[in-house]
Design a protein around this motif. Sequence first.
Motif, PDB file in Angstrom:
ATOM      1  N   GLN A   1      31.199 -63.851  34.362  1.00 30.28           N
ATOM      2  CA  GLN A   1      32.067 -62.714  34.689  1.00 30.28           C
ATOM      3  C   GLN A   1      32.981 -63.032  35.871  1.00 30.28           C
ATOM      4  OE1 GLN A   1      30.541 -58.637  34.447  1.00 30.28           O
ATOM      5  NE2 GLN A   1      28.497 -59.550  34.392  1.00 30.28           N
TER       6      GLN A   1
ATOM      7  N   GLY B   1      26.571 -61.262  42.728  1.00 27.03           N
ATOM      8  CA  GLY B   1      27.192 -60.731  43.946  1.00 27.03           C
ATOM      9  C   GLY B   1      27.350 -61.760  45.053  1.00 27.03           C
TER      10      GLY B   1
ATOM     11  N   THR C   1      23.635 -68.351  38.500  1.00 30.62           N
ATOM     12  CA  THR C   1      24.113 -66.976  38.261  1.00 30.62           C
ATOM     13  C   THR C   1      24.690 -66.424  39.571  1.00 30.62           C
ATOM     14  OG1 THR C   1      21.883 -66.172  38.763  1.00 30.62           O
ATOM     15  CG2 THR C   1      22.415 -66.441  36.443  1.00 30.62           C
TER      16      THR C   1
ATOM     17  N   ASP D   1      29.170 -68.254  36.811  1.00 33.73           N
ATOM     18  CA  ASP D   1      29.025 -66.908  36.251  1.00 33.73           C
ATOM     19  C   ASP D   1      30.025 -66.740  35.110  1.00 33.73           C
ATOM     20  OD1 ASP D   1      27.449 -64.247  37.639  1.00 33.73           O
ATOM     21  OD2 ASP D   1      28.772 -63.878  35.939  1.00 33.73           O
TER      22      ASP D   1
ATOM     23  N   HIS E   1      26.210 -70.847  32.285  1.00 33.92           N
ATOM     24  CA  HIS E   1      25.396 -71.876  32.955  1.00 33.92           C
ATOM     25  C   HIS E   1      24.783 -72.873  31.964  1.00 33.92           C
ATOM     26  CE1 HIS E   1      22.497 -68.207  33.093  1.00 33.92           C
ATOM     27  NE2 HIS E   1      22.540 -68.683  31.884  1.00 33.92           N
TER      28      HIS E   1
ATOM     29  N   ASP F   1      22.965 -65.428  46.708  1.00 31.52           N
ATOM     30  CA  ASP F   1      22.261 -66.715  46.591  1.00 31.52           C
ATOM     31  C   ASP F   1      23.189 -67.880  46.945  1.00 31.52           C
ATOM     32  OD1 ASP F   1      19.820 -65.526  45.719  1.00 31.52           O
ATOM     33  OD2 ASP F   1      20.704 -65.269  43.734  1.00 31.52           O
TER      34      ASP F   1
HETATM   35  C1  LIG Z   1      21.291 -60.636  38.827  1.00 27.52           C
HETATM   36  S1  LIG Z   1      22.930 -61.248  38.756  1.00 27.52           S
HETATM   37  C2  LIG Z   1      22.848 -62.614  39.880  1.00 27.52           C
HETATM   38  C3  LIG Z   1      22.648 -62.233  41.329  1.00 27.52           C
HETATM   39  C4  LIG Z   1      23.249 -63.209  42.292  1.00 27.52           C
HETATM   40  N1  LIG Z   1      22.661 -64.516  42.223  1.00 27.52           N
HETATM   41  C5  LIG Z   1      23.340 -62.715  43.716  1.00 27.52           C
HETATM   42  O1  LIG Z   1      22.948 -63.428  44.638  1.00 27.52           O
HETATM   43  O2  LIG Z   1      23.845 -61.593  43.913  1.00 27.52           O
HETATM   44  C6  LIG Z   1      22.980 -62.081  37.185  1.00 27.52           C
HETATM   45  C7  LIG Z   1      24.341 -62.671  36.853  1.00 27.52           C
HETATM   46  O3  LIG Z   1      24.174 -63.581  35.756  1.00 27.52           O
HETATM   47  C8  LIG Z   1      25.409 -63.619  35.083  1.00 27.52           C
HETATM   48  N2  LIG Z   1      25.250 -64.259  33.764  1.00 27.52           N
HETATM   49  C9  LIG Z   1      24.805 -63.733  32.600  1.00 27.52           C
HETATM   50  N3  LIG Z   1      24.796 -64.671  31.632  1.00 27.52           N
HETATM   51  C10 LIG Z   1      25.253 -65.820  32.196  1.00 27.52           C
HETATM   52  C11 LIG Z   1      25.479 -67.149  31.710  1.00 27.52           C
HETATM   53  N4  LIG Z   1      25.216 -67.485  30.453  1.00 27.52           N
HETATM   54  N5  LIG Z   1      25.969 -68.060  32.570  1.00 27.52           N
HETATM   55  C12 LIG Z   1      26.242 -67.737  33.861  1.00 27.52           C
HETATM   56  N6  LIG Z   1      26.040 -66.499  34.378  1.00 27.52           N
HETATM   57  C13 LIG Z   1      25.549 -65.565  33.564  1.00 27.52           C
HETATM   58  C14 LIG Z   1      25.840 -62.173  35.034  1.00 27.52           C
HETATM   59  O4  LIG Z   1      27.215 -62.081  34.785  1.00 27.52           O
HETATM   60  C15 LIG Z   1      25.406 -61.676  36.427  1.00 27.52           C
HETATM   61  O5  LIG Z   1      26.477 -61.688  37.325  1.00 27.52           O
END
Ligand SMILES: C[S@@+](CC[C@H](N)C(=O)[O-])C[C@H]1O[C@@H](n2cnc3c(N)ncnc32)[C@H](O)[C@@H]1O
Length: 195
Positions: free
Chosen positions: A52, A29, A26, A50, A91, A32
């Motif tokens: 998005q 931002g 994921t 991601d 993912h 990670d």
């Molecule tokens: C809490 S954020 C991740 C924070 C990030 N790892 C960071 O270091 O800032 C969760 C992310 O998961 C993504 N997401 C949601 N469903 C997903 C999927 N099925 N596959 C990949 N990413 C996904 C969202 O778009 C969002 O950007």
Amino acid sequence: MDRMVGLAHKFLGEVLSFGDRAVDLTAGGGRDALFLAGRTGSAGRVYAFDIQQDALRRTEALLREHGLICCYLGCGEIPRGNGVFLVNDGHQRVGSYVREPVQAVIANLGYLPQGDKRLATCSETTLQALQDALPLLSAGGRLAVIAYVGHPGGRQEADRITDFFGGLPPARWKTMQTRMLNREQAPLLLMAEKL
Ligand SMILES: C[S@@+](CC[C@H](N)C(=O)[O-])C[C@H]1O[C@@H](n2cnc3c(N)ncnc32)[C@H](O)[C@@H]1O
């Protein structure tokens, strides 16, 4: 005590070295992915997923700000060279993109901060992604998942992942969960190490 992301990085950092491969399920931002790329260095590869485009743009900007190389990876494409490969796909399709052993996998679940909260991770796809990520880990490799419970569906997702970690065969995996006990909405950190 409440910095689960820091704990997750510490846990993964212990087994990550220059030249290793790692996966961020994921990207969000990009914090990670930045951490993983900092550990694996110019000879390593990080795959960051991601759904998005906005999240991947943020990740790309953060990485470039830190002088790191990144490019987009399409489905079926073979990664050329090293650096961070951004994947604009769910993912749950990790197995279609990552075709080499990796040392670390992170999944920081939930929604993109300052983004659309409806585009949060959900149990079905998260479990599929974790199931498909496990065989990619090399022996001694580690997986860290941070699960949030305060948004719709978050608690159910956290419960299902906890069951998933709890059900991994003890002969092949060590698993652990950590969370603050006296905070109802505290996130969970789930960790697994392949033996
Ligand atoms: C809490 S954020 C991740 C924070 C990030 N790892 C960071 O270091 O800032 C969760 C992310 O998961 C993504 N997401 C949601 N469903 C997903 C999927 N099925 N596959 C990949 N990413 C996904 C969202 O778009 C969002 O950007």
